[in-house]
Motif scaffolding. Structure first.
Motif, PDB file in Angstrom:
ATOM      1  N   PRO A  96       0.810  -1.287  -0.047  1.00 23.43           N
ATOM      2  CA  PRO A  96       0.031  -0.403  -0.238  1.00 23.43           C
ATOM      3  C   PRO A  96       0.814   1.216  -0.111  1.00 23.43           C
ATOM      4  O   PRO A  96      -0.138   2.197  -0.650  1.00 23.43           O
ATOM      5  CB  PRO A  96      -1.064   0.231   1.610  1.00 23.43           C
ATOM      6  CG  PRO A  96       0.066  -0.940   2.189  1.00 23.43           C
ATOM      7  CD  PRO A  96       0.516  -1.883   1.102  1.00 23.43           C
ATOM      8  N   ALA A  97       2.392   0.750   0.738  1.00 25.54           N
ATOM      9  CA  ALA A  97       2.883   2.152   0.638  1.00 25.54           C
ATOM     10  C   ALA A  97       2.604   2.709  -0.977  1.00 25.54           C
ATOM     11  O   ALA A  97       3.249   4.208  -1.489  1.00 25.54           O
ATOM     12  CB  ALA A  97       3.954   1.865   0.993  1.00 25.54           C
ATOM     13  N   ALA A  98       3.275   1.490  -2.123  1.00 24.48           N
ATOM     14  CA  ALA A  98       3.815   2.395  -2.934  1.00 24.48           C
ATOM     15  C   ALA A  98       3.017   3.221  -3.504  1.00 24.48           C
ATOM     16  O   ALA A  98       2.740   4.690  -4.169  1.00 24.48           O
ATOM     17  CB  ALA A  98       4.185   1.202  -4.044  1.00 24.48           C
ATOM     18  N   PRO A  99       1.217   3.029  -4.051  1.00 21.51           N
ATOM     19  CA  PRO A  99       0.055   4.309  -4.885  1.00 21.51           C
ATOM     20  C   PRO A  99       0.646   5.161  -3.808  1.00 21.51           C
ATOM     21  O   PRO A  99      -0.146   6.428  -4.262  1.00 21.51           O
ATOM     22  CB  PRO A  99      -1.210   3.227  -4.331  1.00 21.51           C
ATOM     23  CG  PRO A  99      -0.744   1.768  -3.715  1.00 21.51           C
ATOM     24  CD  PRO A  99       0.738   1.732  -3.515  1.00 21.51           C
ATOM     25  N   VAL A 100      -0.106   4.831  -2.473  1.00 21.44           N
ATOM     26  CA  VAL A 100      -0.039   6.225  -1.372  1.00 21.44           C
ATOM     27  C   VAL A 100       1.364   7.162  -1.689  1.00 21.44           C
ATOM     28  O   VAL A 100       0.982   8.523  -1.551  1.00 21.44           O
ATOM     29  CB  VAL A 100       0.152   5.989  -0.597  1.00 21.44           C
ATOM     30  CG1 VAL A 100      -0.016   7.441   0.693  1.00 21.44           C
ATOM     31  CG2 VAL A 100      -0.745   5.197   0.090  1.00 21.44           C
ATOM     32  N   GLY A 101       2.447   6.676  -1.695  1.00 20.69           N
ATOM     33  CA  GLY A 101       3.502   7.307  -2.420  1.00 20.69           C
ATOM     34  C   GLY A 101       3.906   8.120  -3.603  1.00 20.69           C
ATOM     35  O   GLY A 101       3.930   9.595  -3.898  1.00 20.69           O
ATOM     36  N   LEU A 102       2.848   8.203  -4.478  1.00 21.13           N
ATOM     37  CA  LEU A 102       2.667   8.232  -5.844  1.00 21.13           C
ATOM     38  C   LEU A 102       1.964   9.079  -6.165  1.00 21.13           C
ATOM     39  O   LEU A 102       2.121  10.112  -6.562  1.00 21.13           O
ATOM     40  CB  LEU A 102       2.649   7.128  -6.462  1.00 21.13           C
ATOM     41  CG  LEU A 102       4.099   6.274  -6.862  1.00 21.13           C
ATOM     42  CD1 LEU A 102       3.255   3.978  -7.561  1.00 21.13           C
ATOM     43  CD2 LEU A 102       5.375   6.777  -8.042  1.00 21.13           C
ATOM     44  N   LEU A 103       0.617   8.615  -5.717  1.00 23.83           N
ATOM     45  CA  LEU A 103      -0.111   9.417  -4.821  1.00 23.83           C
ATOM     46  C   LEU A 103       0.594  10.888  -4.739  1.00 23.83           C
ATOM     47  O   LEU A 103       0.434  12.504  -5.505  1.00 23.83           O
ATOM     48  CB  LEU A 103      -1.013   9.288  -4.133  1.00 23.83           C
ATOM     49  CG  LEU A 103      -2.632  10.474  -4.558  1.00 23.83           C
ATOM     50  CD1 LEU A 103      -2.944  11.165  -6.027  1.00 23.83           C
ATOM     51  CD2 LEU A 103      -3.680   9.964  -3.646  1.00 23.83           C
ATOM     52  N   GLY A 104       1.445  10.886  -3.844  1.00 21.43           N
ATOM     53  CA  GLY A 104       1.528  12.518  -2.939  1.00 21.43           C
ATOM     54  C   GLY A 104       2.899  13.049  -3.373  1.00 21.43           C
ATOM     55  O   GLY A 104       2.663  14.109  -3.808  1.00 21.43           O
ATOM     56  N   LEU A 108       2.168  12.965  -7.413  1.00 25.49           N
ATOM     57  CA  LEU A 108       2.005  13.496  -8.320  1.00 25.49           C
ATOM     58  C   LEU A 108       1.657  14.948  -7.786  1.00 25.49           C
ATOM     59  O   LEU A 108       1.443  16.332  -8.564  1.00 25.49           O
ATOM     60  CB  LEU A 108       1.114  12.154  -8.649  1.00 25.49           C
ATOM     61  CG  LEU A 108       0.221  13.384  -9.504  1.00 25.49           C
ATOM     62  CD1 LEU A 108       0.729  13.781 -10.964  1.00 25.49           C
ATOM     63  CD2 LEU A 108      -1.359  12.356  -9.805  1.00 25.49           C
ATOM     64  N   LEU A 109       1.062  14.941  -6.244  1.00 24.05           N
ATOM     65  CA  LEU A 109       0.012  15.960  -5.552  1.00 24.05           C
ATOM     66  C   LEU A 109       0.353  17.469  -5.437  1.00 24.05           C
ATOM     67  O   LEU A 109       1.136  18.445  -5.761  1.00 24.05           O
ATOM     68  CB  LEU A 109      -0.581  15.541  -5.000  1.00 24.05           C
ATOM     69  CG  LEU A 109      -1.837  14.840  -5.036  1.00 24.05           C
ATOM     70  CD1 LEU A 109      -2.795  14.565  -3.450  1.00 24.05           C
ATOM     71  CD2 LEU A 109      -2.833  15.392  -6.306  1.00 24.05           C
ATOM     72  N   LEU A 110       2.305  16.023  -5.025  1.00 22.51           N
ATOM     73  CA  LEU A 110       3.418  17.633  -4.749  1.00 22.51           C
ATOM     74  C   LEU A 110       3.693  18.344  -5.797  1.00 22.51           C
ATOM     75  O   LEU A 110       3.780  20.280  -6.165  1.00 22.51           O
ATOM     76  CB  LEU A 110       4.152  16.839  -3.862  1.00 22.51           C
ATOM     77  CG  LEU A 110       5.731  17.500  -3.713  1.00 22.51           C
ATOM     78  CD1 LEU A 110       5.183  18.401  -1.916  1.00 22.51           C
ATOM     79  CD2 LEU A 110       7.661  17.053  -2.911  1.00 22.51           C
ATOM     80  N   VAL A 111       3.923  17.278  -6.982  1.00 23.38           N
ATOM     81  CA  VAL A 111       4.416  18.395  -8.479  1.00 23.38           C
ATOM     82  C   VAL A 111       3.601  19.418  -8.342  1.00 23.38           C
ATOM     83  O   VAL A 111       3.685  20.351  -9.320  1.00 23.38           O
ATOM     84  CB  VAL A 111       4.354  17.423  -9.437  1.00 23.38           C
ATOM     85  CG1 VAL A 111       5.323  18.138 -10.494  1.00 23.38           C
ATOM     86  CG2 VAL A 111       6.061  16.078  -8.553  1.00 23.38           C
ATOM     87  N   GLN A 112       2.100  18.907  -8.794  1.00 27.30           N
ATOM     88  CA  GLN A 112       1.295  19.650  -9.505  1.00 27.30           C
ATOM     89  C   GLN A 112       0.715  21.126  -7.775  1.00 27.30           C
ATOM     90  O   GLN A 112      -0.050  21.786  -8.568  1.00 27.30           O
ATOM     91  CB  GLN A 112      -0.349  18.763  -9.060  1.00 27.30           C
ATOM     92  CG  GLN A 112      -0.081  17.463 -10.359  1.00 27.30           C
ATOM     93  CD  GLN A 112      -0.315  17.527 -11.615  1.00 27.30           C
ATOM     94  OE1 GLN A 112       0.483  18.355 -12.073  1.00 27.30           O
ATOM     95  NE2 GLN A 112      -1.643  17.421 -12.071  1.00 27.30           N
ATOM     96  N   THR A 113       1.318  20.292  -6.834  1.00 23.12           N
ATOM     97  CA  THR A 113       1.093  21.917  -6.627  1.00 23.12           C
ATOM     98  C   THR A 113       1.655  22.912  -7.320  1.00 23.12           C
ATOM     99  O   THR A 113       1.265  23.934  -6.666  1.00 23.12           O
ATOM    100  CB  THR A 113       1.335  21.497  -4.293  1.00 23.12           C
ATOM    101  OG1 THR A 113       0.154  19.982  -4.788  1.00 23.12           O
ATOM    102  CG2 THR A 113       1.218  23.126  -3.468  1.00 23.12           C
ATOM    103  N   THR A 114       2.709  22.486  -6.770  1.00 24.19           N
ATOM    104  CA  THR A 114       3.910  23.357  -8.083  1.00 24.19           C
ATOM    105  C   THR A 114       3.686  24.260  -9.314  1.00 24.19           C
ATOM    106  O   THR A 114       4.139  25.199  -8.849  1.00 24.19           O
ATOM    107  CB  THR A 114       5.554  23.073  -7.302  1.00 24.19           C
ATOM    108  OG1 THR A 114       5.718  22.347  -8.826  1.00 24.19           O
ATOM    109  CG2 THR A 114       5.656  22.432  -6.224  1.00 24.19           C
TER     110      THR A 114
END
Length: 208
Positions: free
Chosen positions: A95-103, A105-111
């Motif tokens: 479960p860590a893999a998809p949660v980390g990837l989503l995090g 992705l959102l980190l890049v999108q926030t910038t």
């Protein structure tokens, strides 16, 4: 002496009558009463009814609203990355893999992603230069929606806003629903949505 006093009193009473007549004519020309504020600082004269046309013309002017761009908010990607780190620490790698990837992705999108609220519409733009984001990959059409087409919108979990939802009739006459992660300042986003699109039915930060 008495004749002088009598003549002066007649003169004053005559002036009072003329002044009263002038005031009555002035009042009738405005179809209302004159109200005088006798304060020393501000002497305002309010004219009822007669000033309605003037006020209406002043209020009726279309005032252009300034463009508002809510500040980025990194709380959601940071929470997701922290949660993924906790899963890795406890050997829950799956479960860590998809949660980390989503995090990530959102980190890049926030910038890079910005909500731009101009005078008539909400538009999604990208980059420091606020370039157009192109067509919507899910429903097609430009990522720009007029406030007049908004049917409803919601900001979920207002104390820690996670998702913003809105439904508009510009993309489809029957209505198109959109969901976006709240990677912007939630209070700023709520305030400008209320101002431009009207109040939400159920959500939003509560006034303290």
């Amino acid at each position: 002496m008495e004749s002088a006093l009598l003549s002066s009193s007649r003169f004053l009473s005559s002036q009072n009558r003329e002044l009263g007549g002038l005031l009555r004519n002035f009042q009738s020309s405005f179809h209302g009463k004159l109200i005088f504020n006798r304060s020393f600082v501000g002497r305002d004269i309010s004219i009822r009814r007669g000033s309605t046309g003037i006020l209406a013309s002043a209020v009726g002017k279309k005032v252009k609203k300034e463009t508002v761009i809510p500040d980025p908010d990194y709380r959601i990607p940071i929470v997701l990355l922290g949660f993924a780190g906790g899963l890795v620490y406890t050997n829950n790698l799956l479960p860590a893999a998809p949660v980390g990837l989503l995090g990530l992705l959102l980190l890049v999108q926030t910038t890079r992603v910005r909500f731009v609220f101009d005078n008539e519409a909400l538009e999604v733009k990208v980059g420091e230069q606020l370039e157009e984001s192109g067509e919507n990959v899910f429903v097609g059409g430009k990522n720009r929606w007029k406030y007049s087409t908004f049917v409803n919108w919601e900001l979920w979990w207002p104390n820690f806003p996670v998702l913003v939802y809105f439904k508009e009739t510009q993309t489809k006459p029957e209505g198109q629903v959109h969901f976006f992660p709240v990677i912007f300042d939630g209070k700023q986003l709520y305030d400008v949505m209320v101002e431009r699109a009207g109040p939400s039915k159920t959500s939003g930060p509560k006034e303290s």
